[in-house]
Motif scaffolding. Structure first.
Motif, short mmCIF file in Angstrom:
data_model
loop_
_atom_site.label_atom_id
_atom_site.label_comp_id
_atom_site.label_asym_id
_atom_site.label_seq_id
_atom_site.Cartn_x
_atom_site.Cartn_y
_atom_site.Cartn_z
N PRO A 80 38.05 64.69 10.52
CA PRO A 80 37.88 64.46 9.08
C PRO A 80 38.32 63.07 8.66
CG PRO A 80 39.79 65.84 9.49
CD PRO A 80 39.10 65.68 10.81
N HIS A 120 39.45 69.82 4.33
CA HIS A 120 39.05 68.68 5.17
C HIS A 120 37.69 68.18 4.70
CE1 HIS A 120 41.69 70.19 8.78
NE2 HIS A 120 42.41 69.86 7.70
N ARG A 131 42.08 64.45 4.67
CA ARG A 131 42.75 65.75 4.69
C ARG A 131 43.56 65.89 3.40
NH1 ARG A 131 43.47 63.91 10.00
NH2 ARG A 131 42.65 65.32 11.63
#
Length: 621
Positions: free
Chosen positions: A549, A575, A552
């Motif tokens: 990702p 995410h 977050r």
């Protein structure tokens, strides 16, 4: 003045005051007395159940039983003109006296004749309840003031009434010929009470019915085909049909021919009424009713409508031109299956819809449910196949899409009720040879349909899930951690007890002085009502991208639950990752940690989440 004289005068004055006080407290007030004096009669229209009018044209008797309609019982039995009755009842309760011309002394015959109140000139109206006379008045010539006439109330307890000038707005009604007190409406039913309509012209018969005489109850054709009727047509045309009025009535009229068209109307509150309709002279129409003693004569536009009913009562005009007539206010359960394996159920509790998918219950996308009703109710049906071939010929042996609708009360979001057998409607949509067909189970007909409305109906069950991801009060957010690659995480905490302020740390350092509090509060508000753009049907692709990702987000929300009196922290982690690498992506994948479904957000939404929260000199986020 001597003391004894003063005392006597004082006692006399006190006695006079006491007498006036005692006498006047038992008399009607000035306003009350004045109002009573201004009314010719003081009768309550709600208790009147009989009216008798005697004038130069004879005697007319109007009666009603209970809550039923008014009827003319003399000189003939027939429906009464309800509007005329209401005008007369207003005279019983509202007629104002404008001027009093005499008291209760004897009035000479010459005076009565002068005012048109003699036996030859007056119109006598009496009001009764259960056969007992409540009151009445003789109404004479028109008086000089607007809407007034000379009136003499009938004797009360043997005492004659005086002559007054009073407002008599119903004078044109009271002086009607007896025949004009008949209800001019050709049919006595109202749109709310009709349950069946039958029209027979020659060998052709069209029959329509509905289960209940209530608004919203659907009409169906039973002849010449058993099929849904055009609800919109009846909503607009039925009131007009029931409001058709006669120009007059004939005691004697030519007998109707044997093949005269017959319109029969049945209602839940009366006996069937059949009208035989046949041409009269000069474009007029004669209408003979099965429940009235006279033949009606219609002219002008009314006659034209009656003589052309055979063009209205046809299958092409009356069958429904829409695929569905679903009432969103009554449908509470929707099931959907597709050839792709979709099997979901939607149920409504209160104003909200919920989705059951994969054994779990989620908030449903209410807007998509509204769109479904709109799409089905506006789906045009240009034609129908009356004698369809095998179901496979239309792709209906294995429907491409199938909807089931029911009205079932559900106890709670997490406890949807099952659909009792025989209490649902199922719509099947099939595809064959690049053409689409629709069929309601239980009906023998198949409808060729346009595929265009299908673009607004998602086949993927996931698309019916609400895009509202988070919903909580912004002040219940206690912790917010943001980690945007490649910057180190920024940890924020909200302390409600010590001034309701945010603190921030990065790499173990306190960076609270660098916080832009306005941006922090806006971000907290954004997450408290966070929504996705849509759900991804291909979760695998999104899940792969979310292994790395770009952002977050960790939230800790403090809320009360059903089992504790004290607040409990609820951690949530989200995410995000771009759909396309490199340049700024138009969409970003997103997922709530621990849940399988992948959603998307727009680039604009992503950039709102990644706005710098530290002031200049704070190393970005």
């Amino acid at each position: 003045m001597r003391r004894a004289t003063t005392l006597i005068l004082f006692l006399l004055a006190a006695a006079a005051v006491a007498f006036v006080w005692f006498f006047e407290r038992h008399q009607p007030g000035t306003t009350e007395a004045g109002q009573a004096a201004r009314l010719v009669l003081q009768l309550d229209p709600k208790v009147i159940d009989g009216i008798e009018i005697t004038g130069s044209t004879g005697t007319v008797r109007l009666e009603k039983e209970g809550p039923g309609p008014w009827r003319m019982t003399k000189p003939a039995q027939d429906r009464a003109d309800g509007a005329a009755v209401q005008e007369i009842l207003k005279f019983a309760s509202e007629a104002d006296v404008q001027e009093s011309l005499s008291g209760r002394e004897k009035v000479s015959d010459d005076q009565l004749k002068e005012f048109g109140l003699d036996a030859a000139g007056a119109t006598l109206v009496k009001f009764t309840q259960g056969g007992k006379v409540l009151g009445g008045a003789r109404i004479g010539r028109v008086a000089p003031y607007d809407s007034t006439a000379y009136v003499r109330p009938e004797p009360v307890e043997g005492k004659p009434g005086g002559i007054v000038i009073a407002v008599v707005k119903c004078l044109p009604v009271l002086t009607r010929a007896a025949d004009e007190f008949r209800d001019r409406r050709l049919l006595g039913a109202t749109p709310e009470t009709v349950t069946r309509i039958n029209f027979k012209s020659g060998e052709a018969v069209v029959d329509l019915a509905r289960e209940k005489p209530v608004k919203g109850s659907l009409w169906r054709l039973t002849q010449p085909l058993a099929i849904r009727a055009d609800q919109e047509f009846f909503d607009s045309a039925l009131p007009d049909l029931l409001n058709l009025k006669a120009a007059g009535f004939l005691d004697k009229a030519p007998a109707p021919p044997a093949d005269a068209p017959v319109l029969t109307v049945m209602s839940g509150s009366g006996t069937p009424e059949a009208l035989q309709i046949y041409p009269g002279p000069e474009g007029a129409a004669f209408v003979k009713s099965s429940v009235r003693p006279v033949t009606a004569r219609a002219t002008g536009e009314t006659a034209a409508v009656l003589l052309n009913l055979a063009q209205v009562f046809t299958l092409e005009r009356l069958r429904s031109s829409r695929l569905a007539v679903l009432d969103p206010r009554s449908v509470t359960t929707i099931g959907m299956k597709s050839a792709r394996g979709t099997d979901i159920a939607l149920h409504q509790v209160g104003k909200n819809w919920y989705l059951t998918r994969g054994g779990k219950v989620w908030d449903a996308n209410n807007d998509r449910v509204v769109t479904l009703f709109k799409a089905l109710n506006e789906w045009e049906l240009p034609e129908l196949i009356q004698n369809p071939g095998p179901a496979a010929e239309y792709g209906l042996d294995q429907p491409w899409l199938e909807f089931t609708f029911a009205a079932v009360k559900h106890a709670a979001k997490s406890r949807p009720s099952p659909i009792p057998p025989g209490q649902s409607l199922t719509l099947q949509i099939g595809e064959a040879g690049n053409k689409f067909f629709a069929k309601w189970t239980g009906e023998p007909y198949v409808y060729p349909v346009s595929p265009l409305p299908l673009k607004d109906i998602p086949v993927d069950g996931l698309k019916w899930k609400s895009t509202r991801l988070l919903g909580f009060a912004a002040f219940s957010l206690r912790e917010l951690t943001l980690a945007q690659d490649p910057a180190p995480p920024l940890e924020l905490k909200f302390d409600l007890k010590s001034g309701a302020t945010w603190t921030a740390r990065r790499l173990e350092a306190d960076v609270t002085p660098l916080l832009d509090m306005n941006r922090v509060n806006l971000l907290a508000q954004k997450f408290s009502e966070f929504s996705a753009a849509d759900w991804m049907s291909d979760a695998a692709t999104g899940a792969e991208a979310l292994k790395n990702p770009s952002l977050r987000v960790k939230l800790v929300i403090e809320q009360y639950d059903e089992t504790r009196n004290a607040p409990k922290p609820f951690p949530i982690e989200l995410h995000f990752a771009p759909i396309a690498a490199g340049a700024r992506a138009a969409l970003y994948y997103g997922r709530i940690e621990g849940e399988p479904d992948v959603f998307t957000i727009t680039r604009a939404a992503y950039e709102e989440l990644t706005q710098p929260l530290l002031k200049e000199g704070g190393a970005g986020r």
